[in-house]
Motif scaffolding. Structure first.
Motif, PDB file in Angstrom:
ATOM      1  N   MET A 134       0.830  -1.211   0.000  1.00 30.33           N
ATOM      2  CA  MET A 134       0.000   0.000   0.000  1.00 30.33           C
ATOM      3  C   MET A 134       0.863   1.258   0.000  1.00 30.33           C
ATOM      4  SD  MET A 134      -3.025  -1.075   2.650  1.00 30.33           S
ATOM      5  CE  MET A 134      -3.940  -2.598   2.398  1.00 30.33           C
ATOM      6  N   GLY A 135       1.955   1.242   0.759  1.00 31.57           N
ATOM      7  CA  GLY A 135       2.866   2.387   0.753  1.00 31.57           C
ATOM      8  C   GLY A 135       3.511   2.588  -0.603  1.00 31.57           C
ATOM      9  N   VAL A 136       3.935   1.492  -1.227  1.00 25.23           N
ATOM     10  CA  VAL A 136       4.519   1.568  -2.566  1.00 25.23           C
ATOM     11  C   VAL A 136       3.481   2.076  -3.569  1.00 25.23           C
ATOM     12  CG1 VAL A 136       5.452   0.168  -4.467  1.00 25.23           C
ATOM     13  CG2 VAL A 136       6.267  -0.200  -2.131  1.00 25.23           C
ATOM     14  N   ALA A 137       2.222   1.660  -3.402  1.00 27.20           N
ATOM     15  CA  ALA A 137       1.158   2.121  -4.303  1.00 27.20           C
ATOM     16  C   ALA A 137       0.972   3.631  -4.187  1.00 27.20           C
ATOM     17  CB  ALA A 137      -0.149   1.395  -3.983  1.00 27.20           C
ATOM     18  N   PHE A 138       0.964   4.153  -2.964  1.00 28.45           N
ATOM     19  CA  PHE A 138       0.849   5.606  -2.794  1.00 28.45           C
ATOM     20  C   PHE A 138       2.042   6.321  -3.413  1.00 28.45           C
ATOM     21  CE2 PHE A 138      -2.620   5.143   0.286  1.00 28.45           C
ATOM     22  CZ  PHE A 138      -3.343   6.298   0.017  1.00 28.45           C
ATOM     23  N   GLY A 139       3.229   5.728  -3.294  1.00 29.12           N
ATOM     24  CA  GLY A 139       4.401   6.316  -3.930  1.00 29.12           C
ATOM     25  C   GLY A 139       4.246   6.402  -5.430  1.00 29.12           C
ATOM     26  N   GLY A 174       7.052   2.984   0.799  1.00 32.20           N
ATOM     27  CA  GLY A 174       6.764   1.730   1.480  1.00 32.20           C
ATOM     28  C   GLY A 174       7.392   1.691   2.864  1.00 32.20           C
ATOM     29  N   VAL A 175       8.595   2.249   2.996  1.00 29.18           N
ATOM     30  CA  VAL A 175       9.266   2.326   4.300  1.00 29.18           C
ATOM     31  C   VAL A 175       8.499   3.248   5.239  1.00 29.18           C
ATOM     32  CG1 VAL A 175      11.364   3.087   5.494  1.00 29.18           C
ATOM     33  CG2 VAL A 175      11.543   1.777   3.367  1.00 29.18           C
ATOM     34  N   VAL A 176       8.021   4.391   4.722  1.00 28.05           N
ATOM     35  CA  VAL A 176       7.208   5.299   5.532  1.00 28.05           C
ATOM     36  C   VAL A 176       5.971   4.573   6.048  1.00 28.05           C
ATOM     37  CG1 VAL A 176       5.785   7.386   5.490  1.00 28.05           C
ATOM     38  CG2 VAL A 176       8.009   7.380   4.354  1.00 28.05           C
ATOM     39  N   SER A 177       5.287   3.850   5.156  1.00 30.44           N
ATOM     40  CA  SER A 177       4.091   3.107   5.546  1.00 30.44           C
ATOM     41  C   SER A 177       4.413   2.061   6.607  1.00 30.44           C
ATOM     42  CB  SER A 177       3.479   2.443   4.306  1.00 30.44           C
ATOM     43  OG  SER A 177       2.365   1.656   4.646  1.00 30.44           O
ATOM     44  N   LEU A 178       5.498   1.334   6.408  1.00 28.86           N
ATOM     45  CA  LEU A 178       5.893   0.298   7.361  1.00 28.86           C
ATOM     46  C   LEU A 178       6.190   0.903   8.732  1.00 28.86           C
ATOM     47  CD1 LEU A 178       6.765  -2.659   7.960  1.00 28.86           C
ATOM     48  CD2 LEU A 178       9.054  -2.001   7.196  1.00 28.86           C
ATOM     49  N   CYS A 179       6.957   1.974   8.760  1.00 26.72           N
ATOM     50  CA  CYS A 179       7.362   2.581  10.033  1.00 26.72           C
ATOM     51  C   CYS A 179       6.173   3.173  10.784  1.00 26.72           C
ATOM     52  CB  CYS A 179       8.415   3.656   9.790  1.00 26.72           C
ATOM     53  SG  CYS A 179      10.011   3.004   9.240  1.00 26.72           S
ATOM     54  N   MET A 180       5.247   3.799  10.062  1.00 29.98           N
ATOM     55  CA  MET A 180       4.101   4.405  10.747  1.00 29.98           C
ATOM     56  C   MET A 180       3.198   3.332  11.338  1.00 29.98           C
ATOM     57  SD  MET A 180       1.726   5.790   7.578  1.00 29.98           S
ATOM     58  CE  MET A 180       0.015   5.364   7.931  1.00 29.98           C
ATOM     59  N   ILE A 181       3.043   2.211  10.632  1.00 32.78           N
ATOM     60  CA  ILE A 181       2.175   1.148  11.123  1.00 32.78           C
ATOM     61  C   ILE A 181       2.827   0.404  12.291  1.00 32.78           C
ATOM     62  CG2 ILE A 181       1.173  -1.091  10.513  1.00 32.78           C
ATOM     63  CD1 ILE A 181      -0.421   1.325   9.507  1.00 32.78           C
ATOM     64  N   VAL A 182       4.122   0.125  12.197  1.00 33.63           N
ATOM     65  CA  VAL A 182       4.806  -0.558  13.297  1.00 33.63           C
ATOM     66  C   VAL A 182       4.817   0.331  14.541  1.00 33.63           C
ATOM     67  CG1 VAL A 182       6.987  -1.549  14.082  1.00 33.63           C
ATOM     68  CG2 VAL A 182       6.199  -1.982  11.755  1.00 33.63           C
ATOM     69  N   THR A 183       5.004   1.636  14.359  1.00 37.28           N
ATOM     70  CA  THR A 183       4.919   2.571  15.486  1.00 37.28           C
ATOM     71  C   THR A 183       3.556   2.476  16.164  1.00 37.28           C
ATOM     72  OG1 THR A 183       6.487   4.121  14.467  1.00 37.28           O
ATOM     73  CG2 THR A 183       5.015   5.003  16.153  1.00 37.28           C
ATOM     74  N   HIS A 184       2.513   2.417  15.350  1.00 37.63           N
ATOM     75  CA  HIS A 184       1.145   2.333  15.877  1.00 37.63           C
ATOM     76  C   HIS A 184       0.940   1.016  16.624  1.00 37.63           C
ATOM     77  CE1 HIS A 184      -2.799   3.918  16.240  1.00 37.63           C
ATOM     78  NE2 HIS A 184      -3.394   3.126  15.366  1.00 37.63           N
ATOM     79  N   GLY A 185       1.395  -0.079  16.022  1.00 42.30           N
ATOM     80  CA  GLY A 185       1.259  -1.377  16.676  1.00 42.30           C
ATOM     81  C   GLY A 185       2.038  -1.450  17.977  1.00 42.30           C
TER      82      GLY A 185
END
Length: 380
Positions: A134-139, A174-185
């Motif tokens: 999903m992050g890559v798609a937004f990119g 994709g890295v931004v998406s991953l980091c924001m979601i892991v932070t939330h989790g």
């Protein structure tokens, strides 16, 4: 209700709201799933992490379906173009999500540690792959997608491939998406768990929040100075007629909205400040405040992407004039009115029900390892 242009903007807001609600709810589920193989050093610790999200993970997944349904109903042309052009990526998300329900339901059916470890990897894949894709798609939306239409704007031709999606900037998103979601989790896990799992979650939160700030800032700098953005002509024909679009590309175009509407700077500021708040609150052991900060990260990031793109939804890198916008890809006024009525009625109902469920869960306090050991047959 309102004129067509206003209803088109309301449709854009509805889609954005569903994406934000998906990130806020299913986001921390996915974050915990990504952390699962690393944050639990034994079976009890991993079961503790799983059962923190156990009562709500399946209900939270509904927001992903809702977001897809909203795009289909409000922007049918975007739905058709995206699901055709990004077909392999969509299947990758779908296939990986298959592992999530069976992983939760079958993981603890057998006492074999090898069996359980295998399902832990499956849950990790079901959480990691969709978020990165999903992050890559937004990119790629910010870069522009390689598609164009025929002379009567009826048949779409997608000229790219799955591997063309994996450009450096898209991977950074994709890295931004991953980091924001892991932070939330990690924020949710540090709030809802006790013991060593909480301590590890707090460390993970601080690490990934810092990585998020770095990646988010790097993406913003590239958007401002390197990545070509799109601008839409102001003539009535260009705005309303997809065959008469006047679209130009130039570096820095994606930040023009922030010059025209300075209040939009609230979005990226919310992302940065949310991450900083989450880190500081975690250091002070203020777990609820840290979770609120991580919620700010989700909202700020998604709003930043939406504000930057507006009014574009899916720009075309092959023929910018064929770009899909809020104005040329919306459904009819009648349909937008019906969708808005349904959203106004149903979203508050769902929100109230969700708040009731979470209130019941949170009243029981944080989960401990002793709870897992005591109720071996009732927990995941």
């Amino acid at each position: 209700m309102f004129d067509f242009a206003t209803m088109q903007v309301i449709g854009w807001l509805i889609v954005g709201l569903t994406l934000i609600l998906f990130a806020l709810t299913s986001g921390f589920d996915s974050g915990v799933g990504i952390l699962l193989p690393f944050i639990g050093k034994n079976d009890t610790e991993r079961r503790l992490a799983l059962n923190v999200i156990g009562p709500t993970w399946d209900g939270n997944q509904v927001w992903l379906i809702t977001a897809g349904g909203a795009i289909f109903a409000i922007w049918p042309t975007v739905y058709a173009t995206a699901f055709s052009g990004y077909y392999i990526a969509m299947l990758l998300v779908l296939w990986s999500l298959f592992l999530r329900p069976v992983g939760f339901e079958y993981r603890s059916k057998l006492p074999s540690q090898k069996w359980r470890n295998s399902w832990d990897i499956g849950i990790f894949i079901a959480s990691f792959v969709p978020i990165v894709v999903m992050g890559v798609a937004f990119g790629n939306l910010l870069l522009g997608s390689p598609f164009n239409y025929d002379a009567i704007f009826l048949r779409m031709d997608y000229t790219g491939s799955f591997w063309n999606l994996l450009t450096p900037f898209a991977l950074l998103c994709g890295v931004v998406s991953l980091c924001m979601i892991v932070t939330h989790g990690a924020a949710y896990l540090s709030w809802r768990a006790e013991g060593i799992v909480k301590i590890r979650a707090q460390k993970a939160l601080c690490l990934f929040a810092v990585l998020y700030v770095i990646a988010f800032a790097a993406a913003g700098i590239l958007i401002a100075y390197k990545v070509p953005g799109y601008t839409l002509g102001t003539s009535a024909a260009s705005i309303n007629d997809p065959l008469a679009n006047e679209v130009t590309r130039k570096a820095g175009a994606w930040i023009m909205n922030y010059h025209s509407y300075p209040w939009m700077i609230i979005a990226p500021a919310l992302g940065f400040l949310g991450a900083i708040l989450a880190i500081l609150a975690t250091k002070s052991n203020k777990r609820i405040t840290a979770f609120i900060g991580s919620c700010g990260v989700q909202v700020g990031t998604i709003l930043t992407a939406g504000f930057s793109l507006f009014p574009f939804i899916m720009p075309s890198s092959t023929d910018p004039a064929h770009s899909l916008t809020v104005w040329n890809s919306s459904t009819t006024l009648h349909s937008l009115n019906l969708i808005t009525i349904v959203a106004v009625v149903m979203v508050p109902v769902i929100a109230i029900y969700t708040a009731f469920v979470y209130r019941k869960i949170w009243r029981d306090g944080a989960l401990k390892e002793q709870d897992i050991q005591r109720d071996q047959h009732t927990f995941y």
